[in-house]
Design an enzyme around this catalytic site. Structure first.
Site: not given
Length: 409
Positions: A157, A183, A194, A281, A404, A409
């Site tokens: 993702t 992932k 998680t 991230e 995030n 989008s």
């Protein structure tokens, strides 16, 4: 996809084939165009399966399905999609899981309850059923024993790189192989796993042996990492054994002949867990936190995770600020016993505190230099007992907000 994390491995590892495992991937256009987003793994008839799943009380339909299927102990296929997570999708989400399992079962001539399903991505939006079910007949002809990397790419993702690991072990002098891929990048906190992770072996191990091995290894790997303190609704770890290796039967997870297998399983799971943290991230720094002197190992892990989840600690790490007071704060907030007069902290191997205060003559210059690097080490002894644990985390940067804030989008 964002630029590859600076903490990423140089390349996806070479994963040799495992007897009884074939993989394939397809681009369905679930959320993005031009990238793999559907994975199919076929396993030999009679393959055993173990699983560990999220403890989230809003778990998605695929997790509910897998929990129910796990009782059967056998697996013939795994189907996973990225883009939409099929969580909080009501009847439509449940029907999609059932339709996917039935379609795969017809193609592979097995019971639908031997088809395990995973979904990852945006919550509240069911994946397009027609695209997934319609793609399965196109995946079967291209199944390959070498399809590890394409399968790993299909479940990404916000990840910036596919994550794989491999190891070998010996059971009764017979070599067995373990391959795994996973992932995970955000919504990462240790409440089982998680993320999505799949590990495969040709060992001949029954479900009653696999399950406790997986639970214990998960505790030493995925449950010792954190990126942001949030637990996903889709977390799934599956361990599948095809039984193709010609070693003697194993009936107990405590069998001494499994010692090397346990080592190899831990190696694969820890490698994958650390890669997830390296792909956190916006992460720019990989952080290892070693806690000793706790009342128990569980207490040590809780202290380590409290440090690793602290926004104040994580932003100090990002800035390269050797503000050890934030570590003291996090230790106290963990809710586990700690002796302030015996608490010691070191960063980069440099002792900072001892005897209830800073080390006499403490010079933070080498600590500040260490914190400028990509690999940070923090050691904490809380002066209570013999409990110890190692936890992995990353820094918190503005990149986390950027990713995030634009996730849908």
């Amino acid at each position: 996809m964002a630029a590859v994390s600076p903490l990423a491995p140089t390349r996806f590892p070479a994963l040799a084939p495992i007897a009884g495992v074939r993989l394939a991937a397809f681009a369905c256009g679930i959320r993005y165009t031009g990238r793999y987003d559907l994975m199919l793994v076929e396993l030999a008839p009679g393959s055993a399966v173990a699983g560990v799943f999220t403890r989230s009380l809003t778990a998605g339909a695929p997790v509910v399905w897998c929990r129910e299927c796990l009782a059967g102990g056998t697996v013939r296929a795994i189907v996973a999609n990225s883009g939409n997570s099929n969580t909080f999708t009501g009847r439509a989400g449940k029907e999609l899981v059932e339709a996917t399992a039935e379609a795969a079962a017809r193609l592979l001539e097995c019971d639908p309850r031997q088809v395990f399903i995973s979904s990852t991505g945006v919550i509240g939006e069911p994946p397009p059923a027609d695209r997934i079910v319609g793609a399965l007949p196109q995946l079967v002809p291209v199944l390959s024993p070498d399809g590890w990397e394409v399968a790993a790419r299909a479940i990404l993702t916000t990840d910036t790189f596919p994550k794989g690991a491999t190891a070998t072990a010996a059971i009764d002098g017979v070599e067995v192989r373990l391959n795994g891929f996973a992932k995970g990048s955000g919504m990462i906190a240790p409440d089982m796993a998680t993320m999505l992770a799949y590990v495969f072996t040709d060992a001949a191990l029954p479900p009653a042996v696999l399950q406790p091995l997986l639970v214990a290894s998960t505790d030493r790997s995925f449950n010792c990492m954190t990126v942001d303190g949030d637990t996903s609704t889709s977390d799934t770890v599956l361990l599948c054994a095809t039984g193709q290796a010609p070693h003697r039967a194993v009936a107990s997870p405590a069998d001494r002949r499994l010692r090397d297998f346990r080592r190899a399983l831990d190696a694969v799971m820890i490698d994958l867990a650390q890669q997830i943290v390296r792909d956190g991230e916006g992460a720019q720094k990989f952080v290892t936190i070693e806690v000793t002197g706790a009342a128990t190992a569980r207490a040590a892990r809780r202290i380590g995770l409290t440090i690793g989840n602290s926004p104040l600690v994580k932003t100090a790490l990002s800035a390269g600020d050797p503000n050890w007071g934030r570590v003291v704060m996090a230790v106290g907030r963990a809710g586990e016993k700690a002796d302030s007069d015996r608490l010691s902290i070191a960063i980069g191997g440099v002792p900072i505190t001892a005897g209830g205060g800073p080390v006499p003559g403490y010079d933070e210059t080498p600590v500040a230099e260490h914190m400028k690097g990509r690999e940070i080490k923090i050691a904490v002894d809380v002066g209570i007992g013999r409990g110890k644990a190692t936890v992995w985390t990353c820094d918190l940067t503005h990149g986390y907000i950027d990713i995030n804030a634009s996730y849908r989008s």
